[in-house]
Design a protein around this motif. Structure first.
Motif, mmCIF file in Angstrom:
data_model
loop_
_atom_site.group_PDB
_atom_site.id
_atom_site.type_symbol
_atom_site.label_atom_id
_atom_site.label_comp_id
_atom_site.label_asym_id
_atom_site.label_seq_id
_atom_site.Cartn_x
_atom_site.Cartn_y
_atom_site.Cartn_z
ATOM 1 N N UNK A 9 -27.865 -44.917 -32.933
ATOM 2 C CA UNK A 9 -28.629 -46.002 -32.315
ATOM 3 C C UNK A 9 -28.901 -45.640 -30.865
ATOM 4 N N UNK A 10 -29.885 -46.282 -30.282
ATOM 5 C CA UNK A 10 -30.212 -46.028 -28.881
ATOM 6 C C UNK A 10 -29.797 -47.220 -28.046
ATOM 7 N N UNK A 11 -29.529 -46.926 -26.773
ATOM 8 C CA UNK A 11 -29.168 -47.976 -25.833
ATOM 9 C C UNK A 11 -30.316 -48.168 -24.845
ATOM 10 N N UNK A 12 -30.276 -49.234 -24.088
ATOM 11 C CA UNK A 12 -31.362 -49.570 -23.167
ATOM 12 C C UNK A 12 -31.635 -48.429 -22.188
ATOM 13 N N UNK A 13 -30.623 -47.790 -21.678
ATOM 14 C CA UNK A 13 -30.800 -46.724 -20.691
ATOM 15 C C UNK A 13 -31.295 -45.416 -21.324
ATOM 16 N N UNK A 14 -31.552 -45.436 -22.629
ATOM 17 C CA UNK A 14 -32.074 -44.243 -23.288
ATOM 18 C C UNK A 14 -31.010 -43.344 -23.883
ATOM 19 N N UNK A 15 -29.752 -43.709 -23.710
ATOM 20 C CA UNK A 15 -28.676 -42.907 -24.304
ATOM 21 C C UNK A 15 -28.646 -43.117 -25.814
ATOM 22 N N UNK A 16 -28.052 -42.154 -26.503
ATOM 23 C CA UNK A 16 -27.903 -42.252 -27.952
ATOM 24 C C UNK A 16 -26.442 -42.522 -28.265
ATOM 25 N N UNK A 17 -26.203 -43.504 -29.118
ATOM 26 C CA UNK A 17 -24.841 -43.821 -29.543
ATOM 27 C C UNK A 17 -24.654 -43.421 -30.992
ATOM 28 N N UNK A 18 -23.429 -43.121 -31.351
ATOM 29 C CA UNK A 18 -23.113 -42.722 -32.723
ATOM 30 C C UNK A 18 -22.044 -43.655 -33.277
ATOM 31 N N UNK A 19 -22.337 -44.264 -34.420
ATOM 32 C CA UNK A 19 -21.360 -45.085 -35.117
ATOM 33 C C UNK A 19 -20.333 -44.171 -35.779
ATOM 34 N N UNK A 20 -19.202 -44.749 -36.203
ATOM 35 C CA UNK A 20 -18.173 -43.963 -36.892
ATOM 36 C C UNK A 20 -18.705 -43.329 -38.172
ATOM 37 N N UNK A 21 -19.701 -43.954 -38.792
ATOM 38 C CA UNK A 21 -20.269 -43.407 -40.029
ATOM 39 C C UNK A 21 -21.107 -42.161 -39.781
#
Length: 98
Positions: A9-21
Motif C-alpha cells: 500500500x502507499x502512504x500520503x508522503x509517497x512511501x510504500x508500506x508492506x503488510x505481513x502478507x
C-alpha cells in the motif's frame, strides 16, 4: 500485477508500506520457480471461523536448473509451535540451507 489482497500500500508522503502478507508472496515468487511437487504433512488440526485445517501448510518446488529443492512451511496455529521432519525419497543427500 494486481494488488487484490493489498500486501502493498502507499502512504500520503509517497512511501510504500508492506503488510505481513507481502513477505510470503515475495519469498514464493523468489524461490518458488520450478516444478511443484506433491507434499504431505501431518499436524494437529486447527479450527477456524469457517473451517478446520491442518496446522502446517507445506509446499515443495524442485528447481532443476539450480539443482535445488525449496520447501515452504507455514504454521497456521499461531498459539503453538511444531517440530517436523522431512523425507525426500529420490533426491539422495539433501543439504539444508536456512
Amino acid at each position: 500485477m494486481v494488488n487484490v489482497i493489498a500486501p502493498i500500500f502507499t502512504e500520503v508522503a509517497g512511501r510504500v508500506g508492506k503488510q505481513a502478507t507481502y513477505y510470503p508472496f515475495q519469498l514464493m515468487t523468489t524461490y518458488g520457480l520450478g516444478t511443484v511437487l506433491t507434499s504431505q504433512s501431518q499436524a494437529p488440526t486447527v479450527s477456524g471461523r469457517c473451517r478446520s485445517s491442518n496446522g502446517l501448510i507445506v509446499g515443495a518446488v524442485h528447481n532443476q536448473v539450480e539443482n535445488r529443492l525449496n520447501i515452504f512451511v507455514t504454521n497456521v496455529a499461531a498459539q503453538s509451535s511444531h517440530q517436523f521432519k522431512f523425507d525426500f525419497p529420490g533426491f539422495g543427500n539433501v543439504k539444508f540451507i536456512d
